[in-house]
Design a protein around this motif. Structure first.
Motif, mmCIF file in Angstrom:
data_model
loop_
_atom_site.group_PDB
_atom_site.id
_atom_site.type_symbol
_atom_site.label_atom_id
_atom_site.label_comp_id
_atom_site.label_asym_id
_atom_site.label_seq_id
_atom_site.Cartn_x
_atom_site.Cartn_y
_atom_site.Cartn_z
ATOM 1 N N ASN A 30 33.586 54.036 44.195
ATOM 2 C CA ASN A 30 33.299 52.616 44.656
ATOM 3 C C ASN A 30 33.326 51.713 43.260
ATOM 4 O O ASN A 30 33.356 52.383 42.050
ATOM 5 C CB ASN A 30 31.998 52.202 45.272
ATOM 6 C CG ASN A 30 32.074 51.270 46.180
ATOM 7 O OD1 ASN A 30 32.742 50.317 46.204
ATOM 8 N ND2 ASN A 30 31.012 51.182 47.203
ATOM 9 N N ILE A 31 33.692 50.467 43.643
ATOM 10 C CA ILE A 31 33.784 49.578 42.220
ATOM 11 C C ILE A 31 33.131 48.403 42.735
ATOM 12 O O ILE A 31 32.741 48.170 43.975
ATOM 13 C CB ILE A 31 35.126 49.337 41.632
ATOM 14 C CG1 ILE A 31 35.989 48.437 42.711
ATOM 15 C CG2 ILE A 31 35.889 50.519 41.152
ATOM 16 C CD1 ILE A 31 37.346 47.917 42.169
ATOM 17 N N PHE A 32 32.170 47.595 41.843
ATOM 18 C CA PHE A 32 31.424 46.696 42.210
ATOM 19 C C PHE A 32 31.921 45.571 41.037
ATOM 20 O O PHE A 32 31.495 45.756 39.912
ATOM 21 C CB PHE A 32 29.978 46.966 41.874
ATOM 22 C CG PHE A 32 29.510 48.054 42.736
ATOM 23 C CD1 PHE A 32 29.199 47.596 44.183
ATOM 24 C CD2 PHE A 32 29.433 49.393 42.412
ATOM 25 C CE1 PHE A 32 28.829 48.729 45.244
ATOM 26 C CE2 PHE A 32 28.947 50.311 43.409
ATOM 27 C CZ PHE A 32 28.637 49.697 44.778
ATOM 28 N N VAL A 99 40.275 42.782 42.879
ATOM 29 C CA VAL A 99 40.596 43.643 41.523
ATOM 30 C C VAL A 99 40.767 45.056 41.840
ATOM 31 O O VAL A 99 39.917 45.530 42.804
ATOM 32 C CB VAL A 99 39.392 43.565 40.680
ATOM 33 C CG1 VAL A 99 39.413 44.522 39.433
ATOM 34 C CG2 VAL A 99 38.939 42.269 40.180
ATOM 35 N N TYR A 100 41.946 45.496 41.639
ATOM 36 C CA TYR A 100 42.384 47.020 42.054
ATOM 37 C C TYR A 100 42.227 47.921 40.840
ATOM 38 O O TYR A 100 42.472 47.381 39.684
ATOM 39 C CB TYR A 100 43.678 46.853 42.676
ATOM 40 C CG TYR A 100 44.004 46.311 43.969
ATOM 41 C CD1 TYR A 100 44.073 47.031 45.009
ATOM 42 C CD2 TYR A 100 44.180 44.950 44.028
ATOM 43 C CE1 TYR A 100 44.084 46.400 46.372
ATOM 44 C CE2 TYR A 100 44.416 44.289 45.317
ATOM 45 C CZ TYR A 100 44.421 45.064 46.317
ATOM 46 O OH TYR A 100 44.563 44.657 47.657
ATOM 47 N N ILE A 101 41.803 49.000 40.864
ATOM 48 C CA ILE A 101 41.522 50.198 39.910
ATOM 49 C C ILE A 101 42.147 51.217 40.306
ATOM 50 O O ILE A 101 41.796 51.608 41.453
ATOM 51 C CB ILE A 101 40.002 50.032 39.324
ATOM 52 C CG1 ILE A 101 39.190 48.941 39.150
ATOM 53 C CG2 ILE A 101 39.922 51.216 38.630
ATOM 54 C CD1 ILE A 101 39.440 48.756 37.615
ATOM 55 N N ASN A 111 44.156 57.401 44.093
ATOM 56 C CA ASN A 111 44.534 56.128 44.784
ATOM 57 C C ASN A 111 43.716 54.917 44.329
ATOM 58 O O ASN A 111 42.763 55.133 43.749
ATOM 59 C CB ASN A 111 44.329 56.314 46.239
ATOM 60 C CG ASN A 111 45.186 57.493 46.777
ATOM 61 O OD1 ASN A 111 46.269 57.597 46.421
ATOM 62 N ND2 ASN A 111 44.578 58.071 47.806
ATOM 63 N N ALA A 112 44.343 53.661 44.611
ATOM 64 C CA ALA A 112 43.764 52.469 44.130
ATOM 65 C C ALA A 112 42.734 52.196 45.367
ATOM 66 O O ALA A 112 42.685 52.502 46.333
ATOM 67 C CB ALA A 112 44.713 51.293 44.231
ATOM 68 N N ILE A 113 41.392 51.453 44.544
ATOM 69 C CA ILE A 113 40.330 51.176 45.203
ATOM 70 C C ILE A 113 40.246 49.493 44.817
ATOM 71 O O ILE A 113 40.582 49.436 43.653
ATOM 72 C CB ILE A 113 39.254 51.890 45.284
ATOM 73 C CG1 ILE A 113 38.110 51.590 46.067
ATOM 74 C CG2 ILE A 113 38.716 51.957 43.669
ATOM 75 C CD1 ILE A 113 36.956 52.529 46.041
ATOM 76 N N TYR A 114 39.709 48.700 45.672
ATOM 77 C CA TYR A 114 39.353 47.259 45.265
ATOM 78 C C TYR A 114 38.043 46.675 45.609
ATOM 79 O O TYR A 114 37.639 47.378 46.510
ATOM 80 C CB TYR A 114 40.708 46.472 45.717
ATOM 81 C CG TYR A 114 40.542 45.937 47.128
ATOM 82 C CD1 TYR A 114 39.850 44.892 47.459
ATOM 83 C CD2 TYR A 114 41.122 46.762 48.178
ATOM 84 C CE1 TYR A 114 39.928 44.450 48.971
ATOM 85 C CE2 TYR A 114 40.908 46.573 49.413
ATOM 86 C CZ TYR A 114 40.176 45.514 49.805
ATOM 87 O OH TYR A 114 40.302 44.905 51.414
ATOM 88 N N ASP A 115 37.690 45.713 45.012
ATOM 89 C CA ASP A 115 36.520 44.871 45.410
ATOM 90 C C ASP A 115 37.149 43.607 45.157
ATOM 91 O O ASP A 115 38.016 43.211 44.490
ATOM 92 C CB ASP A 115 35.502 45.280 44.449
ATOM 93 C CG ASP A 115 34.063 44.633 45.185
ATOM 94 O OD1 ASP A 115 34.079 44.265 46.093
ATOM 95 O OD2 ASP A 115 32.981 44.729 44.278
ATOM 96 N N GLU A 116 36.325 42.561 46.045
ATOM 97 C CA GLU A 116 36.737 41.242 45.921
ATOM 98 C C GLU A 116 35.544 40.205 45.579
ATOM 99 O O GLU A 116 34.322 40.705 45.851
ATOM 100 C CB GLU A 116 37.276 40.752 47.254
ATOM 101 C CG GLU A 116 36.588 40.932 48.555
ATOM 102 C CD GLU A 116 37.559 40.775 49.585
ATOM 103 O OE1 GLU A 116 38.658 40.818 49.643
ATOM 104 O OE2 GLU A 116 37.038 40.430 50.673
#
Length: 143
Positions: A30-32, A99-101, A111-116
């Motif tokens: 996850n990303i925050f 924001v994609y990481i 793979n890319a994961i994102y948060d908004e």
């Protein structure tokens, strides 16, 4: 294992060897953005990355096309921890920002994961006020 030479022969010795690979496959859980805040008034945000493994590099972008573009540069993963700072491309309008990481190490690219987060623009207007006295003076006031 058994050893033998021209005159003697050893007993048979069995040795069990177990190899344990310490490599943990790279994975983003996850990303925050800004600790999972709903909105921000600042174009610069912090991104906390929850992951498995030890990345060497990361990519960051605002669109899926940019994150997957081979021209988007890989950046060395910070040795100080799993929080990165990022500044959005902004204009004077409020909008939802993504924001994609992506992470990579010597063996794996995730793979890319994102948060908004909702970026709220604080737009200031500049007005000129003229005050007439014996001499004319003017000053700019930002409101």
């Amino acid at each position: 294992m058994q050893i033998k030479n021209s005159t003697n022969e050893s007993n048979i010795k069995i040795i069990n060897v177990e190899y344990i690979d310490s490599y943990v496959p790279l994975q983003i859980n996850n990303i925050f953005v800004n600790n999972n805040s709903i909105e921000t008034y600042n174009a610069t945000v912090s991104i906390l990355i929850e992951k498995l493994g030890s990345p060497t590099d990361y990519k960051i972008a605002e669109t899926i096309d940019d994150i997957n573009n081979s021209e988007t540069q890989w950046i060395s993963y910070p040795s100080s921890g799993d929080v990165i700072s990022y500044t959005f491309n902004t204009s004077n309008i409020s909008e939802t920002k993504k924001v994609y990481i992506k992470l990579k190490d010597a063996l794996t690219e995730t793979n890319a994961i994102y948060d908004e987060i909702e970026y709220v623009s604080l737009e200031y207007d500049t007005h000129t006020i003229v005050i007439k006295t014996d001499t004319v003076q003017s000053s700019e006031i930002t409101s």
